[in-house]
Design a protein around this motif. Sequence first.
Motif, PDB file in Angstrom:
ATOM      1  N   ALA A  30       2.408   5.711   8.765  1.00 36.56           N
ATOM      2  CA  ALA A  30       3.069   6.121   7.517  1.00 36.56           C
ATOM      3  C   ALA A  30       2.350   7.307   6.883  1.00 36.56           C
ATOM      4  O   ALA A  30       2.987   8.221   6.345  1.00 36.56           O
ATOM      5  CB  ALA A  30       3.122   4.949   6.545  1.00 36.56           C
ATOM      6  N   GLY A  82       7.001   6.070   5.210  1.00 37.07           N
ATOM      7  CA  GLY A  82       6.026   7.113   4.906  1.00 37.07           C
ATOM      8  C   GLY A  82       6.678   8.456   4.696  1.00 37.07           C
ATOM      9  O   GLY A  82       6.279   9.222   3.816  1.00 37.07           O
ATOM     10  N   GLY A  86       6.050   8.290   1.051  1.00 36.88           N
ATOM     11  CA  GLY A  86       4.610   8.182   1.194  1.00 36.88           C
ATOM     12  C   GLY A  86       3.844   9.123   0.284  1.00 36.88           C
ATOM     13  O   GLY A  86       4.252  10.262   0.072  1.00 36.88           O
TER      14      GLY A  86
END
Length: 434
Positions: A30, A82, A86
Motif C-alpha cells: 500500500a 494505497g 494512502g
Amino acid sequence: MKHTLWPAFIDVVKRDVVPALGCTEPVSVALAAAIAVNKLNINHQDITAINVLVSANLMKNGMGVTVPGTGMVGLEIAAAAGAVAGDSSAQLEVLKNLTTDNVAIAKTMLDKKIVTVNVANVSNILYSKVTIFSTNHSAAVTIADSHTHVLAIEEDGITTYIAEPQNTSHATKKTIKSNPFIDACAQDIFDFATQAPLAEIEFIKQAYQLNNDLSIEGLQGNYGLQVGATFQRSVERGLLAGGLLTDVLLRTAAASDARMGGAMKPAMSNSGSGNQGIAATMPVVVVAEFIKADDEQLIRALMLSHLMAIYIKSYQNKLSALCGATTASMGAVAGMTWLLGGDIKQISAAINSMIGDIAGMICDGAKTSCAMKVSSSAGSAVKSALMALDGIGVTGNEGIVAHDVDSTIRNLSALANGSMTQTDVQILDIMINK
C-alpha cells in the motif's frame, strides 16, 4: 560511565519499534502504491492499471490477512487502497485515513480487474514493486529489504531515484554499521535495559499504550478467530481459571485478533511486524500489572523485551519459515523473568528453554490464526520464566540448545536461514495450490 553501545541500542529500538496499522507486508505494498500515485500527481479516476510484483515471502504473508478498514484479504485490495487513499508520509500507518467511500472505490478497481499481483523473480526476501499507470504516464516504486525502504523509483520507465539495499541482518556476511549487535551479547542488552537513564528509554512506554489499546479492542469486538475473547468467555463460564497464565494468553491473543482482523488501530511493531510487537509487549504488561510494578519497572522490562527481541531477530532473515512471534516472545520472557525477580542467568535459561520448546513453529503467512501462534508463544514464555526462577531449564545437552544463550540464538537462526528456506518454498507451494 555510559556503555559505548547504548546510543546505538536506542537508535535501533527507535528504528525497529514503530507504530504500524495492519499487517506490515500488505501495508508495504500500500505504501509503494501511495508513493507512486504521488509521483504521478493524479486522482484515482485517472488510474488505468496497477501492477504489483512481490517476493515469494511477501506473497505468503499477504495472501490471507485482512487489510485494515477494508474487510478484505490480500495484496490486491492493499494496493488499491494505497493508491486511492494512502498517506505516504505516514509510513506503516499509510492507510490510517481510509474511509468507507475509499474502500468502495478500491473494491470497484478490483471488480474491473485493474489490479494484478504476481511473484517477482528476485533474491530479496522482502520485496514489492508497484507500478501505477494512467493514460499517458506511469510510476513504479520498489520497496525492498525493510517494509518502508524505498529502493528505487521509476517515472515513465526512467529511474529517477535509487538507493542502496537496506539489510541489518546477521544472516548476511556484510558488516553493517547500523547494526549494534555485531559486537553485542545478551548481557549487554540486559545491562542497558536495567541501567540506562530512565529519561533516555521511557519512549518505549508507547508500546504499552498502543498494544494495550489494541488488546482491549480485540476483547470488545468480533475480530478474527476471537482467541482472546474465547479465553475470556471461558473464564466467565468457569471453564478456565483466571490468573497470570490465563491473563497473559487472553490479553496477548486479543491484541493479535484485532490486528489480524482488520481493526483500525495501530500496533507498536517490532522488527517490522505488529504481531512481534504485540508478542514482545503484552505478556510483559500483564506480568507488570500482576506484581503491581511501578512505572520505571514497566519501562525497563519493555525495553529489555523489545531490544532482546530485535537482537534475536537480527540474526535471521527479515521473513522466513520461522514464526516471528516465537522470537519476539523470547524477548518477552526476558522482561517477564526480570520483573519476577530473575537475573541475567535466569533470563538466559528462560530463553534457552523457549528455543528448546517452540523452535520450528512455521510461518504459513499472515492470517487470523496468527493469534493462536502468538498465544502459544506467550504460554511458552510464562512456562519458561517460571521454570527458570526455580533453577530449571533446557540445557546445552539437549537438541539445538547450547550451553550459553547467545550460541543458542545463533543455532536457532542457522535453522531459520538454512534448512527452513526449503520449508518456506514448500509452504508457499501448498498455499498457492490448495
